[in-house]
Design an enzyme around this catalytic site. Structure first.
Site, short mmCIF file in Angstrom:
data_model
loop_
_atom_site.label_atom_id
_atom_site.label_comp_id
_atom_site.label_asym_id
_atom_site.label_seq_id
_atom_site.Cartn_x
_atom_site.Cartn_y
_atom_site.Cartn_z
N CYS A 19 8.98 -5.22 -9.74
CA CYS A 19 8.68 -4.03 -8.94
C CYS A 19 9.61 -2.87 -9.31
CB CYS A 19 8.72 -4.39 -7.46
SG CYS A 19 7.72 -3.31 -6.41
N GLU B 181 4.14 -10.42 -7.69
CA GLU B 181 5.40 -10.53 -6.95
C GLU B 181 5.16 -11.28 -5.64
OE1 GLU B 181 8.77 -7.45 -5.08
OE2 GLU B 181 6.75 -6.71 -5.52
N LYS C 93 15.30 -10.70 -8.56
CA LYS C 93 15.27 -9.24 -8.47
C LYS C 93 16.69 -8.69 -8.31
CE LYS C 93 12.65 -5.55 -6.19
NZ LYS C 93 11.64 -5.25 -5.15
#
Length: 308
Positions: free
Chosen positions: A172, A49, A138
């Site tokens: 994540c 990430e 995201k």
């Protein structure tokens, strides 16, 4: 399920970024892809990430409830300047390295939107021809991340049609969103990319749950970060000075569809871990449980996904 390639050779790069420095981060990634290609050719190379320009753990960028500190704006603008366009030269150099290596490459970036001032926490998948195949933003930045990166407005659940089946990404803590996981399962992912910055034992348990739920391989790619990787001349240096000497210890790994480690986890150092994935395990594992097949109840439960 369609016939898949029997194996996928994977390299998972636990990268140590130079935070805020997009050029150094991109150059390090190109060098790593070239080295992996020489030393241990891989079908898929995965980076963490926000590999460009690093995850700015501990920084508030001047935000407090109801107010903002002007010095924090200077640090945010510096991070903004270190962020990249998907069609910019940094991703282009990585794409060219992927072409030289004949590898699929997954890389996390802080993406500057070309038409606005918003940043997105994005993951880019590049194919072996050096073309950007998929961009995933995201869905929901976590905690104070929401003042740095925007919620995805598009690019929700793209998958790449690889020789080993559909490959998708959740970044994540979006992997803690049950319906987001199901959206990937419905697309038939055989490889679930999980770039992140989690280095705690609870996250390792999460990974093993996902593979048992989704019956796919999960690739957990995290960074190794030290306090010394931050610039020494930030406008608010006291936030960095308060950090531990080692900020992120890593934990990168690959977990197979039965919940076993196929590689790693790697702790306390940067490095590359390798595995050869047996893709036949994906279909075989669904013999007893298939979350969107014989173990689903579409007459009772339904997920509708907006793909704007």
């Amino acid at each position: 399920m369609r016939e898949l390639a029997d194996t996928c050779r994977i390299a998972v790069v636990q990268m140590q970024p130079t935070i805020f420095d997009r050029d150094t981060c991109a150059s390090r990634m190109v060098e790593t892809i070239d080295r992996v290609s020489r030393e241990r050719p891989s079908d898929l190379i995965v980076f963490p990430e926000l590999a460009i320009p690093g995850y700015p753990h501990g920084l508030t960028f001047g935000f407090v409830t109801g107010a903002r500190r002007p010095a924090g704006q200077l640090d945010w603008k510096r991070y903004y300047d270190g962020s990249v366009l998907v069609d910019g030269p940094e991703v282009g150099a990585i794409a060219e390295a992927a072409r030289r290596a004949s590898s699929w490459v997954s890389v996390g970036i802080s993406e500057r939107d070309a038409t606005s001032g918003t940043l997105y926490n994005s993951n880019v998948v590049i194919d072996p021809e050096g073309r950007v195949d998929a961009v995933h933003r995201k869905l929901k930045p976590t905690g104070l991340e929401r003042v740095v990166w925007g919620d995805a407005q598009d690019h929700y659940f793209p998958t790449s049609d690889t020789p080993w089946g559909p490959m998708g990404t959740l970044i994540c803590w979006v992997s803690y969103m049950p319906l987001a996981r199901v959206a990937l399962y419905q697309r038939g992912v055989t490889i679930y990319l999980a770039p992140n910055t989690n280095c705690n034992p609870e996250w390792q348990a999460t990974l093993r749950h996902i593979v048992l739920e989704g019956r796919c391989f999960v690739v957990n790619c995290a960074p190794y970060v030290e306090r010394a990787d931050y610039p020494a001349d930030l406008a608010e240096p006291e936030e960095v000075e308060a950090l531990d000497e080692v900020v992120y210890t890593g934990g990168s790994c690959v977990v197979d569809p039965y919940g076993h480690y196929a590689a790693g986890p790697l702790w306390d150092e940067p490095g590359v871990i390798y595995a050869e994935l047996d893709l036949q395990q994906v279909a075989a594992s669904k013999w007893e449980f298939d979350p969107v097949g014989h173990y689903a109840r579409p007459d009772v439960l339904e997920l509708r996904v907006s793909d704007r």
